[in-house]
Motif scaffolding. Structure first.
Motif, short mmCIF file in Angstrom:
data_model
loop_
_atom_site.label_atom_id
_atom_site.label_comp_id
_atom_site.label_asym_id
_atom_site.label_seq_id
_atom_site.Cartn_x
_atom_site.Cartn_y
_atom_site.Cartn_z
N ASN A 188 0.83 -1.19 0.00
CA ASN A 188 0.00 0.00 0.00
C ASN A 188 0.88 1.26 0.00
O ASN A 188 1.62 1.50 0.93
N PRO A 189 0.77 2.04 -1.07
CA PRO A 189 1.64 3.21 -1.19
C PRO A 189 1.42 4.24 -0.09
O PRO A 189 2.34 4.94 0.31
N LEU A 190 0.22 4.27 0.43
CA LEU A 190 -0.10 5.24 1.48
C LEU A 190 0.64 4.89 2.77
O LEU A 190 1.27 5.74 3.38
N ALA A 191 0.52 3.64 3.16
CA ALA A 191 1.18 3.19 4.38
C ALA A 191 2.69 3.38 4.25
O ALA A 191 3.36 3.85 5.16
N ARG A 192 3.16 3.05 3.08
CA ARG A 192 4.58 3.19 2.81
C ARG A 192 5.02 4.64 2.93
O ARG A 192 6.03 4.97 3.57
N ALA A 193 4.24 5.52 2.30
CA ALA A 193 4.60 6.93 2.29
C ALA A 193 4.53 7.53 3.69
O ALA A 193 5.32 8.39 4.06
N SER A 212 -5.06 26.83 0.38
CA SER A 212 -4.30 26.17 1.43
C SER A 212 -5.04 24.91 1.90
O SER A 212 -4.41 23.92 2.23
N GLU A 213 -6.33 24.98 1.89
CA GLU A 213 -7.10 23.81 2.27
C GLU A 213 -6.85 22.70 1.24
O GLU A 213 -6.61 21.55 1.59
N ALA A 214 -6.91 23.08 -0.01
CA ALA A 214 -6.67 22.10 -1.08
C ALA A 214 -5.29 21.49 -0.92
O ALA A 214 -5.12 20.27 -0.99
N SER A 215 -4.31 22.32 -0.69
CA SER A 215 -2.94 21.80 -0.61
C SER A 215 -2.74 20.98 0.65
O SER A 215 -1.92 20.08 0.69
N ALA A 216 -3.51 21.27 1.70
CA ALA A 216 -3.37 20.51 2.94
C ALA A 216 -3.83 19.07 2.74
O ALA A 216 -3.40 18.18 3.43
N HIS A 217 -4.70 18.88 1.78
CA HIS A 217 -5.21 17.53 1.52
C HIS A 217 -4.35 16.78 0.52
O HIS A 217 -4.60 15.61 0.24
N ALA A 218 -3.40 17.45 -0.05
CA ALA A 218 -2.63 16.84 -1.13
C ALA A 218 -1.45 16.05 -0.60
O ALA A 218 -0.61 16.59 0.12
N PRO A 219 -1.40 14.77 -0.93
CA PRO A 219 -0.28 13.94 -0.47
C PRO A 219 0.96 14.16 -1.33
O PRO A 219 1.29 13.32 -2.15
N GLY A 244 0.94 25.97 13.35
CA GLY A 244 1.03 25.63 11.92
C GLY A 244 0.68 24.17 11.69
O GLY A 244 1.26 23.51 10.83
N TYR A 245 -0.27 23.70 12.46
CA TYR A 245 -0.66 22.31 12.30
C TYR A 245 -1.79 22.14 11.29
O TYR A 245 -2.72 22.92 11.23
N SER A 246 -1.67 21.11 10.48
CA SER A 246 -2.83 20.64 9.73
C SER A 246 -2.69 19.14 9.58
O SER A 246 -1.58 18.62 9.47
N PRO A 247 -3.80 18.44 9.61
CA PRO A 247 -3.75 16.97 9.66
C PRO A 247 -2.94 16.41 8.49
O PRO A 247 -3.09 16.86 7.36
N ASN A 248 -2.15 15.45 8.75
CA ASN A 248 -1.34 14.79 7.72
C ASN A 248 -2.26 14.04 6.76
O ASN A 248 -2.95 13.10 7.14
N PRO A 249 -2.25 14.47 5.49
CA PRO A 249 -3.16 13.87 4.53
C PRO A 249 -2.91 12.38 4.31
O PRO A 249 -3.83 11.62 4.02
N LEU A 250 -1.67 11.97 4.50
CA LEU A 250 -1.32 10.57 4.29
C LEU A 250 -1.97 9.69 5.36
O LEU A 250 -2.60 8.67 5.06
N ALA A 251 -1.80 10.10 6.60
CA ALA A 251 -2.35 9.33 7.71
C ALA A 251 -3.87 9.27 7.57
O ALA A 251 -4.50 8.23 7.76
N ARG A 252 -4.41 10.41 7.21
CA ARG A 252 -5.84 10.50 7.04
C ARG A 252 -6.32 9.56 5.93
O ARG A 252 -7.29 8.82 6.09
N ALA A 253 -5.62 9.60 4.82
CA ALA A 253 -6.02 8.80 3.66
C ALA A 253 -5.88 7.30 3.97
O ALA A 253 -6.68 6.49 3.53
N LEU A 254 -4.87 6.97 4.75
CA LEU A 254 -4.64 5.56 5.08
C LEU A 254 -5.86 5.00 5.81
O LEU A 254 -6.31 3.89 5.54
N LEU A 255 -6.37 5.82 6.69
CA LEU A 255 -7.53 5.41 7.47
C LEU A 255 -8.80 5.43 6.62
O LEU A 255 -9.61 4.52 6.66
N ALA A 256 -8.96 6.51 5.88
CA ALA A 256 -10.18 6.69 5.11
C ALA A 256 -10.19 5.80 3.86
O ALA A 256 -11.22 5.66 3.21
N LYS A 257 -9.07 5.26 3.54
CA LYS A 257 -8.92 4.49 2.30
C LYS A 257 -9.34 5.30 1.08
O LYS A 257 -10.00 4.78 0.17
N SER A 258 -9.00 6.55 1.11
CA SER A 258 -9.33 7.42 -0.02
C SER A 258 -8.48 8.68 0.04
O SER A 258 -8.31 9.29 1.10
#
Lengths: 341, 341
Positions: free
Chosen positions: A52-57, A112-119, B48-62
Motif C-alpha cells: 500500500n503506497p499510502l502506508a509506505r509513504a 491552502s485547504e486544497a494543498s493541505a489535503h494533497a499527499p 502551523g498544524y494541519s492533519p497529515n493527509p497521508l495518515a488520514r487517507a490511510l484510514l479513510a482508504k481514499s
DNA sequence: TTGTAAGCGTTATCAA
DNA sequence: TTGATAACGCTTACAA
C-alpha cells in the motif's frame, strides 16, 4: 463482491512467514534466503498483493509526488498553452527523477485547504506572491515549496524579467508613433491584498509598459487597462469592448499574455480590422501558436519550459534539505518581432 | 534547522486536551464544546498544524486523487494537444467533484510498478488495451480503473468510433482518385503482445483505412505504413522519409493523429510541396490547431473533452461501488472537410 | 463533552 | 536468515 485488497499479513500467512519477511522480499531481497523471496513473491503475485503506497509513504515521509498549485481551475489550466509549455518542463524534470505530478485543484476550497489535503512532497506554486495569505499558511505548515511567477524575497522563486520584456514591447510601439495604446492585463492585477498587489507578474509587466509610456511623455491613465482572463475567448471579448466606441479605439494593444493577444487578433481579423495597420498587437510569452497566427504575433519570449525544469530542481534540493545556490532565479525575456506590430 | 512539522499530539498538549479532541475539532466540531474547538483551532493555527493527509487517507482508504496513466513520457504528454483537450475534460469533472489529478509517470519503471506507487483512488488508463499484461496486473490488484482508447470487453472503457472515422477519411481520398496513399501509424501499432496487437485505437483506425482500400480494389501493402511518434517533429520526419525517393512518393497521406499530419503539412510547406495539390493530407482528432494550419487541416473529429469527462464519471461510480449503466461508451467521430485534402 | 485504546498497512530496530 | 515489536500520524468505537 470483489474481494478486499490483500494486505501484507495475507501474504505472510499464505507463505507461513512473518510480515517482516514479506516486506523484506519487496524492499531488501538480499536480506532473505532467495528461495524464501521467490516463495513470497509468488504468493504475492497469486494474491494480487502490492504494498500500500499510502502506508509506505506515511512511514517514509515521502510520496514521490510533487504538486502544482495555482489559483486557476483545472480546465482553464489545461486550455492554457503557457501551462502546457510549463508542464512540459516540469514533466521533463519529474521524469528524470521518477516523480509523479499532481495538479492540485483548488475547486471550491481555499488554496491552502486544497494543498493541505494533497499527499505531495512539495509544491510548485504558480502565480501567487509571497505576501499572499495562502502562501503564508503553506509556510507555517512547513510545506516545502517554490514560487513561480510571483514576488518573493524569502521563499525560493523562479521568475522571468517581466519588466524589461514589457519595456521592449512598449518601446517598439512607441517608436512607431503609437499613442493610443490599450493594455490587456490579468484580472487579478487590479485586486490587492493587505494593500499589496497580489499578482507580481502582471504588475511587473504593467510597470514596464508604464515606464516606457513615461519616457515618451505619455500620461498613464488606468483607463487604458482592460482586465482580461487568460484565454483566447477573453481576448476576443476584449477586442469587442475596445472597438465598441469608434472615437475611442486604440491604435495598438499590449497584452500581458499571448492567449489574450491571439484572441484579440483573431477577432480583429474576423471583423476585417487589419493587423498591424489598423491595430498593432504585441503579446507576452511566445507560446508556439504565436508563430502560426495571421499575421504571426510579435511578442515577448520567456523560457517557459526551462522555468518548469528549474522550479522542480529547486524544489527537489529544498526537499533534500540541501542549500540552494540561487534562491531567486531570474530568467531572461526577449522581444520577438514578427508581423503583428 | 526548520522545526519539525507539528503533529496532532503537539496541538493536544499545547491545549491540554487529548488527540481525539483535536481530531474532533477538525472533523466533527459539533461534538465538542464550541469554546474548546476555538481553543484547539487557535493552537493549531499557532503551531502551523494541519492533519497529515497521508495518515488520514490511510484510514479513510481514499485520497481524493485520481490518476492518469499512459505509456508516454510526461513531457510528450504535455506537448500533445490531444492530451490538453482530454485533460481539460478530466479537469472539468475533477473540479466538479473536488478531486485532484495526478499524472503518473512511468519513467524508467514499468507501468504497473509506477501505478503501484501512486496514492490514488483510481486510474484512467489511456492507450492500453485490456489484454496488455500491465493492465492484467492492475486488475489483480483490485485497482479501480477505466480504459480510454483501448480494447476492452470486461473492464469499463471509453472509446470513439475510430473505425468509421478512418473509413470516411480514406473514402474521401479514394473518391478523389488518390491511389498512392501512405498511412502514418502509431509506433506501437506494429508491436504486439501475446500475438495480439496492443494498441487498439491505431489498429481500429488502420482497419478502417484498409477496408476502404479494399472497397476500391487497392491492394493493401504494409509498406504504406510509416510508424510515427505522436508529435509534430515526428510528422515532419515522416515527410522527409516519404519524399526521399522521387519514384515512390505518395499523392496522399492518412495520419492517425493530427499532430503527425500537421508536422507533415508544415514540412511539405517548407519544402515548397503544395498541399493539397501535390500531397493531400488527412489527420485524426481535430485538435484546435487543425483549423489554423495553412491550408486548414481536413481531419476526423473526436470529442476529446467529453471523453475525459465521461472517463472520470465512470471511474467515480466505479469507486463508489455503484453499477455502471454503460460499461463501454462509444463516442461518435465525424469527418471535418477543410482544405488539406 | 471528552478521553482511552485499538487499528489503518507498512517499515525499522533489534533480538533470536 | 528470520521474527517480534514498536513506530508513522491519524480516526473511531466505546467508555467515562
Amino acid at each position: 463482491m470483489s474481494a478486499k485488497k490483500s494486505r501484507i499479513e495475507d501474504v505472510a500467512k499464505a507463505v507461513g512467514v512473518s510480515a517482516t519477511a514479506v516486506s523484506f522480499a519487496f524492499n531488501r531481497p538480499d536480506r532473505l534466503n532467495s528461495k524464501t523471496v521467490t516463495r513470497i513473491l509468488d504468493a504475492a503475485d497469486r494474491l494480487g498483493y502490492s504494498p500500500n503506497p499510502l502506508a509506505r509513504a506515511l512511514l517514509a515521509k515521502s510520496t514521490g509526488v510533487i504538486g502544482i498549485l495555482t489559483p486557476q481551475t483545472l480546465p482553464s489550466i489545461f486550455k492554457n498553452p503557457f501551462f502546457a509549455a510549463f508542464h512540459e518542463g516540469v514533466g521533463r524534470a519529474c521524469e528524470e527523477h521518477c516523480l509523479s505530478l499532481m495538479i492540485v485543484s483548488p475547486a471550491s476550497r481555499s488554496l491552502s485547504e486544497a494543498s493541505a489535503h494533497a499527499p505531495v512532497d512539495g509544491l510548485i506554486v504558480v502565480g501567487l506572491s509571497e505576501s499572499h495569505p495562502e502562501i503564508e499558511l503553506l509556510r507555517r505548515r512547513q510545506m516545502q515549496f517554490v514560487i513561480v511567477d510571483g514576488d518573493a524575497e524569502t521563499v525560493p522563486s523562479v521568475n522571468v524579467d517581466d519588466y524589461h520584456g514589457a519595456r521592449q514591447a512598449a518601446n517598439l510601439l512607441l517608436e512607431r508613433d503609437h499613442r493610443r495604446i490599450a493594455c490587456l492585463t490579468f484580472e487579478q492585477d487590479l485586486s490587492s491584498s493587505h494593500g499589496k498587489k497580489v499578482y507580481g507578474v502582471g504588475r511587473r509587466r504593467l510597470e514596464g509598459y508604464k515606464h516606457s509610456f513615461n519616457d515618451y511623455d505619455i500620461l498613464w491613465d488606468d483607463s487604458v487597462l482592460v482586465p482580461t482572463a487568460a484565454s483566447i475567448d477573453a481576448g476576443a471579448a476584449a477586442f469587442k469592448q475596445l472597438w465598441k466606441n469608434p472615437k475611442n479605439r486604440p491604435t495598438a494593444v499590449l497584452a500581458v499574455a499571448d492567449v489574450m493577444a491571439i484572441g484579440m487578433l483573431e477577432e480583429a481579423n474576423a471583423r476585417g480590422v487589419c493587423v498591424p495597420d489598423d491595430l498593432a498587437i504585441i503579446g507576452f510569452d511566445d507560446i508556439p501558436q504565436a508563430q502560426w497566427t495571421r499575421p504571426p504575433l510579435t511578442t515577448v519570449r520567456q523560457p517557459m519550459v526551462e522555468k518548469g525544469e528549474i522550479a522542480v530542481q529547486m524544489l527537489l534540493t529544498l526537499i533534500a534539505g540541501e542549500p540552494l545556490t540561487d534562491r531567486h532565479v531570474l530568467l531572461p525575456t526577449e522581444l520577438v518581432i514578427r508581423k503583428s506590430a
